[in-house]
Design an enzyme around this catalytic site. Structure first.
Site, mmCIF file in Angstrom:
data_model
loop_
_atom_site.group_PDB
_atom_site.id
_atom_site.type_symbol
_atom_site.label_atom_id
_atom_site.label_comp_id
_atom_site.label_asym_id
_atom_site.label_seq_id
_atom_site.Cartn_x
_atom_site.Cartn_y
_atom_site.Cartn_z
ATOM 1 N N SER A 132 1.210 4.476 6.463
ATOM 2 C CA SER A 132 0.718 5.517 5.557
ATOM 3 C C SER A 132 0.461 6.827 6.287
ATOM 4 C CB SER A 132 -0.598 5.069 4.905
ATOM 5 O OG SER A 132 -0.433 3.833 4.273
ATOM 6 N N GLU A 247 3.963 -8.944 3.363
ATOM 7 C CA GLU A 247 2.590 -8.512 3.086
ATOM 8 C C GLU A 247 2.230 -8.872 1.641
ATOM 9 O OE1 GLU A 247 1.825 -4.416 4.035
ATOM 10 O OE2 GLU A 247 -0.293 -4.567 3.504
HETATM 11 C C1 LIG Z 1 -9.315 0.262 4.039
HETATM 12 C C2 LIG Z 1 -7.850 0.634 4.049
HETATM 13 C C3 LIG Z 1 -7.028 0.069 5.013
HETATM 14 C C4 LIG Z 1 -5.683 0.445 5.083
HETATM 15 N N1 LIG Z 1 -4.913 -0.030 6.120
HETATM 16 C C5 LIG Z 1 -3.678 0.490 6.304
HETATM 17 C C6 LIG Z 1 -2.942 0.173 7.490
HETATM 18 O O1 LIG Z 1 -3.395 -0.590 8.352
HETATM 19 N N2 LIG Z 1 -1.738 0.749 7.669
HETATM 20 C C7 LIG Z 1 -1.187 1.594 6.740
HETATM 21 O O2 LIG Z 1 -0.073 2.051 6.959
HETATM 22 N N3 LIG Z 1 -1.866 1.908 5.608
HETATM 23 C C8 LIG Z 1 -3.099 1.389 5.375
HETATM 24 N N4 LIG Z 1 -3.816 1.722 4.253
HETATM 25 C C9 LIG Z 1 -3.236 2.678 3.310
HETATM 26 C C10 LIG Z 1 -2.916 2.076 1.957
HETATM 27 O O3 LIG Z 1 -1.712 1.338 2.043
HETATM 28 C C11 LIG Z 1 -2.835 3.263 0.980
HETATM 29 O O4 LIG Z 1 -4.172 3.687 0.783
HETATM 30 C C12 LIG Z 1 -2.212 2.870 -0.317
HETATM 31 O O5 LIG Z 1 -0.841 2.662 -0.149
HETATM 32 C C13 LIG Z 1 -2.427 3.983 -1.371
HETATM 33 O O6 LIG Z 1 -1.974 5.204 -0.849
HETATM 34 P P1 LIG Z 1 -2.908 6.510 -0.868
HETATM 35 O O7 LIG Z 1 -4.229 6.161 -0.288
HETATM 36 O O8 LIG Z 1 -2.137 7.616 -0.255
HETATM 37 O O9 LIG Z 1 -3.156 6.812 -2.409
HETATM 38 P P2 LIG Z 1 -2.103 7.417 -3.410
HETATM 39 O O10 LIG Z 1 -0.780 6.774 -3.244
HETATM 40 O O11 LIG Z 1 -2.186 8.902 -3.328
HETATM 41 O O12 LIG Z 1 -2.737 6.932 -4.783
HETATM 42 C C14 LIG Z 1 -3.885 7.565 -5.370
HETATM 43 C C15 LIG Z 1 -4.096 6.931 -6.731
HETATM 44 O O13 LIG Z 1 -2.951 7.195 -7.569
HETATM 45 C C16 LIG Z 1 -2.409 5.965 -8.052
HETATM 46 N N5 LIG Z 1 -0.941 6.073 -8.086
HETATM 47 C C17 LIG Z 1 -0.121 6.395 -7.052
HETATM 48 N N6 LIG Z 1 1.171 6.370 -7.445
HETATM 49 C C18 LIG Z 1 1.153 6.012 -8.753
HETATM 50 C C19 LIG Z 1 2.178 5.809 -9.730
HETATM 51 N N7 LIG Z 1 3.454 5.968 -9.422
HETATM 52 N N8 LIG Z 1 1.800 5.446 -10.977
HETATM 53 C C20 LIG Z 1 0.479 5.264 -11.292
HETATM 54 N N9 LIG Z 1 -0.527 5.456 -10.421
HETATM 55 C C21 LIG Z 1 -0.200 5.816 -9.168
HETATM 56 C C22 LIG Z 1 -2.849 4.907 -7.080
HETATM 57 O O14 LIG Z 1 -2.902 3.628 -7.698
HETATM 58 C C23 LIG Z 1 -4.223 5.403 -6.693
HETATM 59 O O15 LIG Z 1 -5.168 5.026 -7.667
HETATM 60 C C24 LIG Z 1 -5.147 1.348 4.132
HETATM 61 C C25 LIG Z 1 -5.981 1.887 3.145
HETATM 62 C C26 LIG Z 1 -7.313 1.568 3.113
HETATM 63 C C27 LIG Z 1 -8.184 2.244 2.086
#
Ligand SMILES: Cc1cc2nc3c(=O)[nH]c(=O)nc-3n(C[C@H](O)[C@H](O)[C@H](O)COP(=O)(O)OP(=O)(O)OC[C@H]3O[C@@H](n4cnc5c(N)ncnc54)[C@H](O)[C@@H]3O)c2cc1C
Length: 394
Positions: A132, A247
């Site tokens: 991410s 995963e």
């Molecule tokens: C505690 C924690 C640990 C993590 N560990 C890792 C890790 O080890 N390595 C790593 O690479 N990543 C990690 N992540 C990242 C995690 O995979 C992302 O947070 C996740 O993929 C969501 O991406 P984002 O946070 O950018 O939110 P966004 O993708 O910006 O989403 C924000 C909101 O919009 C919604 N949304 C997004 N797209 C759509 C759509 N097309 N339609 C409807 N709703 C949508 C989502 O459901 C969410 O509610 C971690 C995250 C957390 C919080």
């Protein structure tokens, strides 16, 4: 056959008994106690448990024998996870074992397998996942971190986000853009990077539960030998997808739910052990029973998914359904746990300084941390999109 009772697989039952015996006698009591009360495991506890499993030949339940794994079929792996959860043994640290390991076994060079698999197996080398980025979470293919070829190395620049355990990991597997292509899924490569490489800065992100799990990782002119790229240049998206499928299957695993159910059941019993408000207790137990019934449903769905895969039939979107349902059930259990404590823990909450949890506030920490369950590993909204697409075709 209507009404027919499935025959008992005696081998599988013997295996279940063997795993239970091992779990109860070999998992260190302090680790089981920590898991039972919902405390957080650090690298030390996780590695100790991994070492015990490794020395017993059970270091990698999901790897083939040739790679040092147990060679168990999916059903045995499923039973193993279930029993470990029932006995309050911790899950194995997943980034190396469940994510990168299978990718290396499938696509890695012989040199990479020889170099990296043993450290994952015995728990001596810890990996983290650098996928991410700011602006590339659910829409991971929008990632911008660049890897530019310079002789026999890539020079990597960019920022990773939410990288779990980067502060205590040795290595990071990461997706970087190695060429600009019309389609954003193309031109991405999978690189393996030591976290002590010059140019890497790991900065903690404090999450709502006060814990330090996640980090920002900045890469500033980090040189990564071409030999540390997995598979072909530009094919990283396919390897990443292979890994994310593992995963997701992991996410479809209901073992964490089994652990959490046992834990919250005990919490409610302990909270009302003496006198206590009988009406409140009855209301909590009613909620607990409802979640327990749904958990049995999720367990049956998990078992059915395994049988489907073993029978080599298409799984459809069952993994998405299980992820969606079990992440929400975990949150419901967290809510019951917090309500059972009467929210008295809130006044004791302090953001943590290091990685040592203050005793007694686990129910609150788990409730706060649990918000993430419907976000990571594919958020609930994204899972719903997947399901809607398969049901309605758009
Ligand atoms: C505690 C924690 C640990 C993590 N560990 C890792 C890790 O080890 N390595 C790593 O690479 N990543 C990690 N992540 C990242 C995690 O995979 C992302 O947070 C996740 O993929 C969501 O991406 P984002 O946070 O950018 O939110 P966004 O993708 O910006 O989403 C924000 C909101 O919009 C919604 N949304 C997004 N797209 C759509 C759509 N097309 N339609 C409807 N709703 C949508 C989502 O459901 C969410 O509610 C971690 C995250 C957390 C919080």
């Amino acid at each position: 056959m209507d009404g027919a009772v499935a025959p008992v697989d005696t081998d599988l039952e013997a295996f279940r008994a063997e795993v239970r015996e091992f779990a109860l006698t070999r998992c260190p009591p302090d680790i089981r106690e920590l898991v039972a009360r919902g405390g957080k495991l650090g690298r030390d506890a996780w590695s100790r448990w991994q070492r015990i499993l490794y020395e017993h030949g059970w270091g990698a339940p999901n790897w083939p024998k040739e790679a040092g794994g147990t060679g168990w079929d999916l059903m045995r792996r499923h039973v193993f996870d279930e029993v470990m959860a029932e006995c309050d043994c911790p899950p194995q640290y997943h980034h190396g074992l469940r994510h990168l390991g299978p990718v290396l076994i499938e696509y890695g060079s012989e040199e990479q397998k020889a170099r990296f698999l043993p450290g994952i197996l015995d728990g001596s080398v810890w990996w983290c996942q650098g996928y991410s980025e700011p602006g590339a979470g659910s829409d991971l293919a929008s990632l911008k971190t660049r890897g530019e070829r310079d002789g026999d190395a890539y020079v990597v620049n960019g920022q990773k986000m939410w990288t779990s355990h980067a502060q205590e990991a040795d290595m990071m597997y990461t997706l970087v853009r190695t060429s600009q292509e019309a389609k954003k899924q193309q031109g991405i490569s999978l690189l393996l990077i030591p976290l002590n490489s010059p140019g890497i800065t790991v900065r903690p992100i404090r999450t709502i539960d006060g814990w330090h799990h996640v980090n920002e990782v900045f890469l500033d002119n980090v040189r990564v030998p071409v030999a540390d790229r997995v598979g072909e240049e530009g094919q990283g998206w396919d390897y990443g997808k292979f890994l994310l499928n593992h995963e997701r299957l992991n996410g479809a695993n209901v073992a964490p739910l089994i652990r959490q159910l046992g834990r919250v059941r005990r919490l409610v019993a302990d909270e009302f052990a003496g006198a206590g408000d009988a009406t409140r207790r009855a209301a909590l137990e009613e909620r607990l029973l409802a979640v327990e019934a749904e958990t049995m449903g999720a367990r049956a769905l998990g078992r059915a998914a395994v049988e489907t895969i073993v029978a080599r039939k298409p799984l459809g979107n069952t993994a998405s359904v299980i992820k969606l349902v079990s992440s929400r059930l975990m949150q419901k259990l967290d809510e019951i746990g917090l309500d059972a404590t009467g929210r008295r823990l809130v006044s004791r909450f302090r953001p943590l300084d290091g990685n040592t949890p203050p005793d007694g506030i686990e129910a609150l920490q788990n409730f706060l941390y649990g918000r993430v369950r419907t976000i990571y590993g594919g958020s609930s909204e994204v899972q719903k999109n997947v399901l809607a697409k398969s049901l309605f075709g758009h």
